[in-house]
Design a protein around this motif. Structure first.
Motif, PDB file in Angstrom:
ATOM      1  N   ALA A   1      -1.154  -3.913  -4.091  1.00 23.92           N
ATOM      2  CA  ALA A   1      -1.908  -4.373  -2.925  1.00 23.92           C
ATOM      3  C   ALA A   1      -0.995  -5.052  -1.910  1.00 23.92           C
ATOM      4  O   ALA A   1      -1.155  -4.868  -0.689  1.00 23.92           O
ATOM      5  CB  ALA A   1      -3.020  -5.329  -3.365  1.00 23.92           C
ATOM      6  N   GLY A   2      -0.036  -5.831  -2.393  1.00 24.91           N
ATOM      7  CA  GLY A   2       0.899  -6.498  -1.487  1.00 24.91           C
ATOM      8  C   GLY A   2       1.752  -5.510  -0.711  1.00 24.91           C
ATOM      9  O   GLY A   2       1.962  -5.661   0.503  1.00 24.91           O
ATOM     10  N   SER A   3       2.229  -4.489  -1.381  1.00 24.51           N
ATOM     11  CA  SER A   3       3.055  -3.474  -0.714  1.00 24.51           C
ATOM     12  C   SER A   3       2.252  -2.728   0.351  1.00 24.51           C
ATOM     13  O   SER A   3       2.750  -2.442   1.449  1.00 24.51           O
ATOM     14  CB  SER A   3       3.593  -2.484  -1.757  1.00 24.51           C
ATOM     15  N   LEU A   4       0.997  -2.422   0.049  1.00 22.84           N
ATOM     16  CA  LEU A   4       0.152  -1.709   1.004  1.00 22.84           C
ATOM     17  C   LEU A   4      -0.244  -2.590   2.183  1.00 22.84           C
ATOM     18  O   LEU A   4      -0.367  -2.101   3.316  1.00 22.84           O
ATOM     19  CB  LEU A   4      -1.092  -1.186   0.286  1.00 22.84           C
ATOM     20  N   ALA A   5      -0.432  -3.894   1.957  1.00 20.75           N
ATOM     21  CA  ALA A   5      -0.720  -4.807   3.066  1.00 20.75           C
ATOM     22  C   ALA A   5       0.442  -4.827   4.049  1.00 20.75           C
ATOM     23  O   ALA A   5       0.244  -4.832   5.276  1.00 20.75           O
ATOM     24  CB  ALA A   5      -1.011  -6.206   2.537  1.00 20.75           C
ATOM     25  N   LEU A   6       1.657  -4.831   3.530  1.00 18.72           N
ATOM     26  CA  LEU A   6       2.833  -4.766   4.412  1.00 18.72           C
ATOM     27  C   LEU A   6       2.831  -3.473   5.219  1.00 18.72           C
ATOM     28  O   LEU A   6       3.164  -3.469   6.413  1.00 18.72           O
ATOM     29  CB  LEU A   6       4.116  -4.869   3.579  1.00 18.72           C
ATOM     30  N   ALA A   7       2.467  -2.371   4.589  1.00 19.03           N
ATOM     31  CA  ALA A   7       2.445  -1.084   5.283  1.00 19.03           C
ATOM     32  C   ALA A   7       1.398  -1.065   6.400  1.00 19.03           C
ATOM     33  O   ALA A   7       1.615  -0.459   7.458  1.00 19.03           O
ATOM     34  CB  ALA A   7       2.180   0.038   4.285  1.00 19.03           C
ATOM     35  N   ILE A   8       0.253  -1.730   6.182  1.00 17.25           N
ATOM     36  CA  ILE A   8      -0.805  -1.765   7.195  1.00 17.25           C
ATOM     37  C   ILE A   8      -0.288  -2.367   8.498  1.00 17.25           C
ATOM     38  O   ILE A   8      -0.649  -1.917   9.595  1.00 17.25           O
ATOM     39  CB  ILE A   8      -2.015  -2.562   6.666  1.00 17.25           C
ATOM     40  N   ALA A   9       0.570  -3.370   8.389  1.00 17.52           N
ATOM     41  CA  ALA A   9       1.097  -4.029   9.588  1.00 17.52           C
ATOM     42  C   ALA A   9       1.874  -3.075  10.486  1.00 17.52           C
ATOM     43  O   ALA A   9       2.049  -3.348  11.679  1.00 17.52           O
ATOM     44  CB  ALA A   9       1.979  -5.211   9.182  1.00 17.52           C
ATOM     45  N   PHE A  10       2.342  -1.975   9.934  1.00 19.89           N
ATOM     46  CA  PHE A  10       3.163  -1.042  10.706  1.00 19.89           C
ATOM     47  C   PHE A  10       2.471   0.318  10.876  1.00 19.89           C
ATOM     48  O   PHE A  10       3.140   1.337  11.058  1.00 19.89           O
ATOM     49  CB  PHE A  10       4.521  -0.875  10.020  1.00 19.89           C
ATOM     50  N   SER A  11       1.149   0.321  10.847  1.00 24.71           N
ATOM     51  CA  SER A  11       0.386   1.563  11.006  1.00 24.71           C
ATOM     52  C   SER A  11       0.648   2.170  12.387  1.00 24.71           C
ATOM     53  O   SER A  11       0.461   1.494  13.406  1.00 24.71           O
ATOM     54  CB  SER A  11      -1.112   1.299  10.857  1.00 24.71           C
ATOM     55  N   PRO A  12       1.028   3.453  12.449  1.00 22.08           N
ATOM     56  CA  PRO A  12       1.333   4.072  13.748  1.00 22.08           C
ATOM     57  C   PRO A  12       0.096   4.530  14.514  1.00 22.08           C
ATOM     58  O   PRO A  12       0.157   4.708  15.734  1.00 22.08           O
ATOM     59  CB  PRO A  12       2.200   5.277  13.356  1.00 22.08           C
ATOM     60  N   ASN A  13      -1.037   4.743  13.822  1.00 22.75           N
ATOM     61  CA  ASN A  13      -2.245   5.199  14.510  1.00 22.75           C
ATOM     62  C   ASN A  13      -3.472   4.787  13.704  1.00 22.75           C
ATOM     63  O   ASN A  13      -3.353   4.266  12.590  1.00 22.75           O
ATOM     64  CB  ASN A  13      -2.225   6.712  14.736  1.00 22.75           C
ATOM     65  N   PHE A  14      -4.645   5.045  14.259  1.00 20.49           N
ATOM     66  CA  PHE A  14      -5.888   4.587  13.649  1.00 20.49           C
ATOM     67  C   PHE A  14      -6.157   5.289  12.329  1.00 20.49           C
ATOM     68  O   PHE A  14      -6.647   4.668  11.374  1.00 20.49           O
ATOM     69  CB  PHE A  14      -7.051   4.812  14.616  1.00 20.49           C
ATOM     70  N   ALA A  15      -5.841   6.573  12.230  1.00 18.37           N
ATOM     71  CA  ALA A  15      -6.100   7.315  10.987  1.00 18.37           C
ATOM     72  C   ALA A  15      -5.283   6.750   9.834  1.00 18.37           C
ATOM     73  O   ALA A  15      -5.784   6.579   8.718  1.00 18.37           O
ATOM     74  CB  ALA A  15      -5.783   8.798  11.187  1.00 18.37           C
ATOM     75  N   VAL A  16      -4.015   6.445  10.086  1.00 21.00           N
ATOM     76  CA  VAL A  16      -3.159   5.864   9.041  1.00 21.00           C
ATOM     77  C   VAL A  16      -3.659   4.475   8.664  1.00 21.00           C
ATOM     78  O   VAL A  16      -3.688   4.109   7.480  1.00 21.00           O
ATOM     79  CB  VAL A  16      -1.691   5.799   9.520  1.00 21.00           C
ATOM     80  N   LEU A  17      -4.078   3.692   9.649  1.00 23.97           N
ATOM     81  CA  LEU A  17      -4.623   2.357   9.376  1.00 23.97           C
ATOM     82  C   LEU A  17      -5.836   2.453   8.454  1.00 23.97           C
ATOM     83  O   LEU A  17      -5.961   1.689   7.487  1.00 23.97           O
ATOM     84  CB  LEU A  17      -5.013   1.681  10.689  1.00 23.97           C
ATOM     85  N   CYS A  18      -6.719   3.404   8.723  1.00 26.42           N
ATOM     86  CA  CYS A  18      -7.909   3.587   7.873  1.00 26.42           C
ATOM     87  C   CYS A  18      -7.510   3.988   6.457  1.00 26.42           C
ATOM     88  O   CYS A  18      -8.049   3.461   5.471  1.00 26.42           O
ATOM     89  CB  CYS A  18      -8.823   4.643   8.476  1.00 26.42           C
ATOM     90  N   ALA A  19      -6.569   4.936   6.339  1.00 31.63           N
ATOM     91  CA  ALA A  19      -6.141   5.417   5.017  1.00 31.63           C
ATOM     92  C   ALA A  19      -5.490   4.307   4.207  1.00 31.63           C
ATOM     93  O   ALA A  19      -5.788   4.123   3.012  1.00 31.63           O
ATOM     94  CB  ALA A  19      -5.190   6.597   5.173  1.00 31.63           C
ATOM     95  N   LEU A  20      -4.600   3.533   4.830  1.00 33.34           N
ATOM     96  CA  LEU A  20      -3.931   2.439   4.130  1.00 33.34           C
ATOM     97  C   LEU A  20      -4.920   1.347   3.738  1.00 33.34           C
ATOM     98  O   LEU A  20      -4.804   0.748   2.662  1.00 33.34           O
ATOM     99  CB  LEU A  20      -2.821   1.857   5.003  1.00 33.34           C
ATOM    100  N   SER A  21      -5.895   1.083   4.595  1.00 33.13           N
ATOM    101  CA  SER A  21      -6.908   0.074   4.282  1.00 33.13           C
ATOM    102  C   SER A  21      -7.710   0.482   3.055  1.00 33.13           C
ATOM    103  O   SER A  21      -8.009  -0.346   2.180  1.00 33.13           O
ATOM    104  CB  SER A  21      -7.851  -0.125   5.473  1.00 33.13           C
ATOM    105  N   PHE A  22      -8.042   1.773   2.955  1.00 34.51           N
ATOM    106  CA  PHE A  22      -8.785   2.280   1.812  1.00 34.51           C
ATOM    107  C   PHE A  22      -7.980   2.127   0.517  1.00 34.51           C
ATOM    108  O   PHE A  22      -8.498   1.621  -0.490  1.00 34.51           O
ATOM    109  CB  PHE A  22      -9.142   3.749   2.034  1.00 34.51           C
ATOM    110  N   VAL A  23      -6.707   2.540   0.527  1.00 35.91           N
ATOM    111  CA  VAL A  23      -5.891   2.494  -0.691  1.00 35.91           C
ATOM    112  C   VAL A  23      -5.579   1.049  -1.075  1.00 35.91           C
ATOM    113  O   VAL A  23      -5.563   0.690  -2.254  1.00 35.91           O
ATOM    114  CB  VAL A  23      -4.597   3.312  -0.512  1.00 35.91           C
ATOM    115  N   MET A  24      -5.324   0.201  -0.076  1.00 32.21           N
ATOM    116  CA  MET A  24      -5.092  -1.216  -0.379  1.00 32.21           C
ATOM    117  C   MET A  24      -6.316  -1.829  -1.040  1.00 32.21           C
ATOM    118  O   MET A  24      -6.220  -2.585  -2.005  1.00 32.21           O
ATOM    119  CB  MET A  24      -4.740  -1.969   0.908  1.00 32.21           C
TER     120      MET A  24
END
Length: 392
Positions: free
Chosen positions: A83-106
């Protein structure tokens, strides 16, 4: 099992719950910012909290039962690292679709707080179980409310990405500290993962109380999520025009209700859970009635926040505590059932809340929440009647 838990262990579990549960809620005060940042509508940006909670619910169903068949401390560490690794990735989301996908997996991997609840119940002695579970649950409740305040503050002063960088670092540090702060646990289920999941479904099939408590939890958290998801839209518009930091402060108001969690647990130990569940239901219905009349009055909204948080949290603690008495060996599975339904209800509540907002703004959201709570009350009353006739 049930040999007692030290104050330092309870404190660590509470602090951990406060810090890790926030991953699910940091995005809620940021919805207006994220809508502008990624160029999407208010209705569309509501997908972010909904997907986060759906991911969490699936993780609860598939990961939390593992606490009955593997060492819980290891499960906590894996969960927090992912969860911590994915939270870091969310901060650098390049677009809305990636933000949604990372939020789901986190959300899927962010189950460590829920693993801690049956962990604490198994460590506690029977006569103190309600108090201990209530105290640890208070960490989840406080964390969910503090998350909104912290997120709004950091977004205004440091940018929206800062809160997710903070979340990632905290989760990774806690994954290391857990090794020394908590005792090892003995697995209580001996069998395959498939058999574990099958036995979880059997608990739902065989126990009416499990079905009742799970449905009540889903409905109540649905009303709660509908409220918090749309509160941002209300407060950033006319006549309030509040900043993200100010909106986040409304989460701090709910902490007063969360502080009642240990008291509710103690009361449930002495008087049983039925009385505290009724109190929680009455408070929740009263809160939505007040909120329905307060779309332009901040005093009414403040009062509604205080009463709603008190009611939902008291009902939640008592509802989950009574489930743990069904089977000491299946508490992780029971916890997964309850919280799975709880957060499915929350994700649906976020979506329904946004639809009600689009249809009828704040009065529609508040009246919808009141209908939800009335439904939960009817389920509880029916269950009480079933148990009464079964015992006579």
């Amino acid at each position: 099992m049930g040999k007692g838990v030290s104050r330092s262990q309870v404190l660590f579990m509470v602090v951990t719950c406060i810090l890790v549960i926030g991953n699910l809620y940091y995005n809620q005060p940021l919805l207006g910012i994220l809508a502008r940042e990624f160029g999407v509508a208010e209705k569309t940006v509501s997908l972010i909290p909904a997907l986060t909670l759906i991911g969490y619910a699936i993780g609860i169903l598939l990961l939390v039962p593992l606490g009955d068949m593997m060492e819980r401390r290891k499960l906590l560490q894996v969960s927090m690292t992912a969860a911590g690794s994915l939270a870091l990735a969310i901060a650098f989301s390049p677009n809305f679709a990636v933000l949604c996908a990372l939020s789901f997996v986190m959300g899927f991997f962010n189950v460590s707080a829920t693993v801690l609840i049956p962990f604490s119940a198994n460590l506690a002695r029977p006569e103190e179980r309600g108090k201990v579970v209530g105290t640890v649950l208070s960490g989840i409740l406080l964390g969910s409310l503090m998350a909104r305040t912290l997120s709004g503050f950091m977004a205004q002063h440091l940018g929206w990405q800062s809160i997710f960088i903070f979340a990632g670092a905290v989760n990774l540090i806690l994954a290391l500290v857990t090794q020394w702060a908590l005792p090892a646990s003995e697995p209580q289920f001996h069998g395959s993962y498939k058999a574990l999941l099958r036995s979880t479904l059997e608990l739902i099939r065989d126990f009416q109380l499990v079905r009742e408590a799970a449905m009540m939890g889903a409905i109540l958290f649905g009303s709660f999520s509908a409220f918090w998801t749309t509160l941002t839209f209300l407060l950033e518009a006319e006549p309030f025009n509040y900043s993200p930091q100010t909106i986040g402060l409304f989460g701090a108001l709910g902490m007063i209700g969360a502080l009642a969690a240990p008291l509710a647990g103690r009361y449930a130990d002495k008087k049983g859970t039925a009385a505290t569940i009724r109190l929680g239901l009455y408070c929740s219905m009263a809160a939505f009635a007040i909120l329905a009349l307060s779309s332009t009055f901040v005093v009414g909204i403040i009062l509604g926040v205080l009463i709603l948080d008190l009611g939902i949290q008291v009902a939640h603690i008592s509802n989950q505590t009574r489930m743990f008495e069904i089977s000491a060996e299946a508490r992780s599975r029971l916890s997964s059932i309850y919280v799975f339904f709880y957060f499915i209800g929350g994700s649906l509540g976020s979506y329904i809340g946004s639809q009600l907002w689009s249809w009828g703004k704040w009065p529609a959201v508040s009246l919808g929440g009141l209908v939800f709570c009335l439904g939960a009350s009817m389920i509880f009353a029916k269950g009480q009647k079933i148990r009464y006739f079964a015992s006579h």
